[in-house]
Design a protein around this motif. Structure first.
Motif, short mmCIF file in Angstrom:
data_model
loop_
_atom_site.label_atom_id
_atom_site.label_comp_id
_atom_site.label_asym_id
_atom_site.label_seq_id
_atom_site.Cartn_x
_atom_site.Cartn_y
_atom_site.Cartn_z
N PHE A 29 0.82 -1.20 0.00
CA PHE A 29 0.00 0.00 0.00
C PHE A 29 0.86 1.26 0.00
N ASN A 30 2.09 1.14 0.45
CA ASN A 30 2.96 2.32 0.52
C ASN A 30 3.25 2.84 -0.88
N ASN A 31 2.89 4.10 -1.10
CA ASN A 31 3.15 4.79 -2.37
C ASN A 31 2.47 4.12 -3.56
N ASN A 32 1.44 3.34 -3.30
CA ASN A 32 0.65 2.75 -4.37
C ASN A 32 -0.81 3.06 -4.15
N CYS A 33 -1.62 2.73 -5.10
CA CYS A 33 -3.04 3.09 -5.04
C CYS A 33 -3.92 1.86 -5.09
N VAL A 34 -5.02 1.92 -4.33
CA VAL A 34 -6.01 0.85 -4.33
C VAL A 34 -7.39 1.49 -4.31
N ALA A 35 -8.40 0.70 -4.58
CA ALA A 35 -9.74 1.24 -4.61
C ALA A 35 -10.78 0.14 -4.47
N TRP A 36 -11.98 0.56 -4.14
CA TRP A 36 -13.17 -0.28 -4.17
C TRP A 36 -14.05 0.19 -5.31
N PHE A 37 -14.52 -0.77 -6.09
CA PHE A 37 -15.49 -0.51 -7.15
C PHE A 37 -16.70 -1.40 -6.92
N ARG A 38 -17.78 -1.09 -7.60
CA ARG A 38 -18.95 -1.96 -7.56
C ARG A 38 -19.63 -1.96 -8.91
N GLN A 39 -20.35 -3.04 -9.15
CA GLN A 39 -21.08 -3.15 -10.41
C GLN A 39 -22.39 -3.87 -10.18
N ALA A 40 -23.46 -3.18 -10.49
CA ALA A 40 -24.79 -3.75 -10.39
C ALA A 40 -25.18 -4.33 -11.76
N PRO A 41 -26.09 -5.30 -11.79
CA PRO A 41 -26.50 -5.88 -13.08
C PRO A 41 -26.98 -4.83 -14.06
N GLY A 42 -26.47 -4.87 -15.26
CA GLY A 42 -26.90 -3.93 -16.28
C GLY A 42 -26.29 -2.55 -16.19
N LYS A 43 -25.40 -2.35 -15.23
CA LYS A 43 -24.79 -1.03 -15.05
C LYS A 43 -23.28 -1.12 -15.21
N GLU A 44 -22.68 0.03 -15.44
CA GLU A 44 -21.23 0.08 -15.56
C GLU A 44 -20.58 0.00 -14.17
N ARG A 45 -19.33 -0.44 -14.18
CA ARG A 45 -18.58 -0.49 -12.93
C ARG A 45 -18.32 0.94 -12.47
N GLU A 46 -18.55 1.21 -11.19
CA GLU A 46 -18.36 2.55 -10.67
C GLU A 46 -17.44 2.53 -9.45
N GLY A 47 -16.68 3.60 -9.31
CA GLY A 47 -15.80 3.73 -8.17
C GLY A 47 -16.58 4.05 -6.91
N VAL A 48 -16.19 3.43 -5.81
CA VAL A 48 -16.82 3.68 -4.52
C VAL A 48 -15.88 4.49 -3.63
N ALA A 49 -14.64 4.03 -3.51
CA ALA A 49 -13.64 4.73 -2.70
C ALA A 49 -12.27 4.43 -3.28
N ALA A 50 -11.45 5.46 -3.41
CA ALA A 50 -10.11 5.31 -3.97
C ALA A 50 -9.09 5.86 -2.98
N VAL A 51 -8.03 5.09 -2.74
CA VAL A 51 -6.97 5.49 -1.83
C VAL A 51 -5.74 5.82 -2.67
N ASP A 52 -5.23 7.06 -2.54
CA ASP A 52 -4.07 7.42 -3.38
C ASP A 52 -2.77 7.06 -2.68
N SER A 53 -1.66 7.39 -3.32
CA SER A 53 -0.35 6.98 -2.83
C SER A 53 0.03 7.63 -1.50
N ARG A 54 -0.68 8.69 -1.13
CA ARG A 54 -0.42 9.34 0.17
C ARG A 54 -1.44 8.93 1.21
N GLY A 55 -2.30 7.99 0.84
CA GLY A 55 -3.30 7.53 1.79
C GLY A 55 -4.56 8.36 1.84
N ARG A 56 -4.68 9.34 0.96
CA ARG A 56 -5.90 10.15 0.93
C ARG A 56 -6.99 9.35 0.24
N ILE A 57 -8.20 9.52 0.73
CA ILE A 57 -9.33 8.71 0.24
C ILE A 57 -10.37 9.60 -0.40
#
Length: 124
Positions: A29-57
């Motif tokens: 996680f140090n200096n890298n990025c991760v995120a949560w996404f979700r996808q409902a049936p028939g819908k595009e994948r959407e971002g829920v929460a993104a953590v940047d390289s400095r830990g900001r969300i």
């Protein structure tokens, strides 16, 4: 090799809570990025929460004040605490890793590594 494994999904009633976990291996996680996404049936994948390289969300407007993302470096785990769940939160939830930190909340195509997903179902 980077692997992400989600857990913690389930079925709850409207107003309920769940906590999702994403166990990460081969990726810091140090200096890298991760995120949560979700996808409902028939819908595009959407971002829920993104953590940047400095830990900001960054949160999607639809979940602000209800969802909280966090990382545990010692446990190599990404979490998503979800409160006041609504039927419209029903979706498959995925965690993802973005070594280039190019994707943020809005560009899932930039994420190189994905988990298999965990289903969240909220009934009214």
């Amino acid at each position: 090799q980077v692997q992400l494994v989600e857990s913690g999904g389930g079925s709850v009633q409207s107003g309920g809570s769940l906590r999702l976990s994403c166990a990460v291996s081969g990726y810091s996680f140090n200096n890298n990025c991760v995120a949560w996404f979700r996808q409902a049936p028939g819908k595009e994948r959407e971002g829920v929460a993104a953590v940047d390289s400095r830990g900001r969300i960054t949160y999607a407007d639809s979940v602000k004040g209800r969802f909280t993302a966090s990382t545990d470096n010692a446990e190599h785990t990404l979490y998503l605490a979800m409160n006041s769940l609504k039927p419209e939160d029903t979706a498959m939830y995925y965690c993802a890793a973005d070594p280039q930190c190019a994707g943020g909340l809005y560009y899932p195509v930039e994420y190189n590594f994905w988990g298999q997903g965990t289903q969240v179902t909220v009934s009214s």
